[in-house]
Design a protein around this motif. Structure first.
Motif, mmCIF file in Angstrom:
data_model
loop_
_atom_site.group_PDB
_atom_site.id
_atom_site.type_symbol
_atom_site.label_atom_id
_atom_site.label_comp_id
_atom_site.label_asym_id
_atom_site.label_seq_id
_atom_site.Cartn_x
_atom_site.Cartn_y
_atom_site.Cartn_z
ATOM 1 N N VAL B 261 5.304 8.810 19.780
ATOM 2 C CA VAL B 261 4.087 9.478 19.299
ATOM 3 C C VAL B 261 4.514 10.441 18.199
ATOM 4 C CG1 VAL B 261 2.064 10.835 19.925
ATOM 5 C CG2 VAL B 261 3.134 9.372 21.647
ATOM 6 N N ARG B 312 -1.389 2.520 16.691
ATOM 7 C CA ARG B 312 -2.755 3.034 16.786
ATOM 8 C C ARG B 312 -2.755 4.528 16.502
ATOM 9 N NH1 ARG B 312 -0.071 2.448 21.625
ATOM 10 N NH2 ARG B 312 -0.683 3.744 23.388
ATOM 11 N N LYS B 313 -3.923 5.039 16.155
ATOM 12 C CA LYS B 313 -4.050 6.485 16.037
ATOM 13 C C LYS B 313 -3.889 7.071 17.418
ATOM 14 C CE LYS B 313 -6.911 6.820 11.946
ATOM 15 N NZ LYS B 313 -8.072 7.454 11.329
ATOM 16 N N SER B 314 -3.078 8.101 17.540
ATOM 17 C CA SER B 314 -2.862 8.682 18.865
ATOM 18 C C SER B 314 -4.029 9.567 19.261
ATOM 19 C CB SER B 314 -1.572 9.502 18.880
ATOM 20 O OG SER B 314 -1.479 10.174 20.125
ATOM 21 N N GLU B 323 0.635 6.488 17.445
ATOM 22 C CA GLU B 323 1.331 6.125 18.679
ATOM 23 C C GLU B 323 1.714 4.659 18.536
ATOM 24 O OE1 GLU B 323 -0.303 8.095 21.955
ATOM 25 O OE2 GLU B 323 0.738 6.926 23.481
ATOM 26 N N PHE B 325 4.920 1.356 19.698
ATOM 27 C CA PHE B 325 5.928 0.874 20.633
ATOM 28 C C PHE B 325 6.973 0.118 19.824
ATOM 29 C CE2 PHE B 325 7.421 -1.998 24.077
ATOM 30 C CZ PHE B 325 7.631 -1.060 25.080
#
Lengths: 357, 357
Positions: B261, B312-314, B323, B325
């Protein structure tokens, strides 16, 4: 609804032979807090007629499920899927003579009028309600540690990364992991060729799958959003407290682990943080670097308590942040135990006995 | 130091039969970028005299290590522990006629005068240096995705949770996991009784161990602090950028995964985020919810590229947070490949050939 006396109850379980259903039976019998007048198991045509051996109630036949039969119970645990719950839960609990229903699925968790309960946090919400939703496993486990810390320091933000076991997909999930692992080890190492995955999206042995449940429009999965939505509802947190989760399946059997980072409202005192966790019911602090003591599936599996350790000030938020690691049995605190504790709470606050008067 | 022509080099590997040493050999031979005049392998008394088959250089004898012999090479890869590196690395590289040394241990990573290099990020730091430190595996893998995003959006904070494979403890770590898992599956399920753990602090099969390397005074482990210290040095980030990591060992073989993040300085545009990652060398974007495409050890194992997905937007930082992986082969980008890429960079910028004139 049966007529019982002395707060001894007719308890029904729908899905009693599944992984969660089995643990509900075990929790009721091993804890012995909820007094059992009669155990009734309900199933589909496929399982009806079979017999289940119980510790205290002898052999119990599985009855074909019907709403009318379930309504004869004082409390009914639903350990089945959300579709079944949506179809039947309200009918079982309807009216003064309906049964208390504690539903393990996600069907009712977000309905404003239906309480979503972790007894140690918001047990009082059960009062006056006949249909109770049991939270998502990841949420229930994490909140056991998060809630005492929110009470101590307030909260501005929560971040979670999960290490979720195969039991989240029930007994078939656990079987697919162990059978696939055997197959992997018998074959060529480093190859997943031919390893079955009917339960998980990809073979899980020695793998990591960063997706649990369906993708949502915002790029998060539903499992991840459950943590946001359910934590907010259970802890009564406003929309202004961001909660973000990355939910990841890993090759373990039945205990979930979680890295949790909290930004707090007030300055953190580590001694107080440890103390409030030690004092919290349902929590065991496993946190001693000198003896390499910390939470692990190895020790949390089969335990009622959620293990909390690696407690430290988070470098991300300085004096206003905590970082820690939790581990809890997915089938117990993450499902069956929580549901049984809800029933125990309702027994204590009179909701069960009033239902059987 | 040998006298070579046409930029073809005498390459030495200390620890050539270990998990990382083997992959250094493979990377040199499979990539074919670094021209090999001669391969020389060095080992302890225990391995000296043994022979190793190579793809392009036939059978190569393992020589007993000596500083003088190592100095005859143009470049020496140290795939051994920090103590060995501390004792010998500077002697091998000393003076105009010393060899270039690329050290895989953590011995020199924090010395201000010694460059710590991920070639795609700060390859230019190699210039004028004869001793180069190769970063920690977790850091090297994570930064492959973090760096392009820092360049695009700036950074205010980084949080990481890791899912680290057994290969972090070398071949003995991988063997302990696979052998222990066999033993676990042959015995009673749900029991770790009798499962050996000489490499890891606890049995790793179907378990999670939230400790890698020693505990520090601040409650973080050294592995976690390596991510903070090394990311800061490699990306030239100030102390005002907090970087926090929870490093966790899980039962996988040789690819590390990481939840990352980032709080960014500037507003995030997801299309741009994906684009800069797609354009980044050494990165492959695996990110399509519709086809369930995301990074996994299953696909990242054996790959030179670090997989990035779940972008994605966290929710934790709104428009100013990402955020995602990542998954990367621990032995390749996390060790051997990075070291070989450092040598290739030094070949390109003339540091290797000048050492052999």
């Amino acid at each position: 609804m049966s007529s019982t006396t002395l707060n001894s109850y007719t308890i029904g379980i729908v899905g009693a032979t599944g992984a969660v259903g089995k643990e509900i039976r075990n929790c009721i019998e091993d804890r012995g807090v909820l007094k059992v007048d009669k155990l009734r198991f309900f199933g589909s045509k496929r399982s009806a007629g079979k017999t289940v051996s119980t510790k205290n109630s002898g052999d119990v036949d599985i009855e074909l499920f019907s709403v009318d039969a379930a309504r004869e119970c004082d409390v009914v645990f639903l350990a089945v899927d959300g579709d079944f719950a949506l179809e039947h839960a309200k009918a079982i609990s309807a009216g003064d003579d309906g049964a208390i229903v504690i539903d393990n699925s996600s069907a009712f968790r977000y309905e404003p009028d239906i309480p979503l309960v972790v007894p140690e946090i918001n047990g009082e919400c059960t009062k006056g309600n006949k249909l109770i939703a049991n939270p998502n496993c990841t949420t229930a486990i994490g909140l056991m540690a998060i809630w005492p810390l929110i009470k101590a320091f307030g909260v501005k933000k929560i971040l979670m990364s999960t290490y979720q076991a195969s039991s989240g997909a029930g007994q078939p999930g656990m079987d697919e992991l162990t059978n696939g692992t055997k197959q992997y080890l018998e074959g060529d190492l480093m190859s997943h060729d031919g390893i079955k995955n009917e339960i998980f999206a990809y073979p899980l042995p020695f793998n990591v799958i960063p997706q649990i449940d369906k993708f949502q429009e915002n790029g998060y999965t539903k499992e991840e959003m459950k943590v946001t939505w359910e934590s907010r509802k259970i802890c009564d947190l406003g929309e202004d407290i961001p909660i973000s989760c990355s939910a990841v399946r890993i090759p373990t059997i039945r205990a979930h682990s979680e890295v949790i980072v909290m930004e707090t409202e007030n300055k953190v005192d580590l001694k107080i943080a440890r103390q409030v966790l030690e004092d919290a019911p349902g929590v065991v602090v496993k946190d001693d670097p000198d003896t390499l003591t910390y939470p692990m599936p190895l020790t949390a599996t089969g335990s009622y308590d959620v293990e909390v350790g690696r407690i430290r000030k988070s470098l991300a938020f300085g004096d206003y942040g905590l970082e820690f690691f939790v581990c809890g049995d997915q089938l117990l605190r993450g499902a069956a135990l929580n549901a049984v504790l809800v029933a125990e709470e309702m027994d204590r606050n009179g909701a069960l006995s009033s239902s059987s008067e």
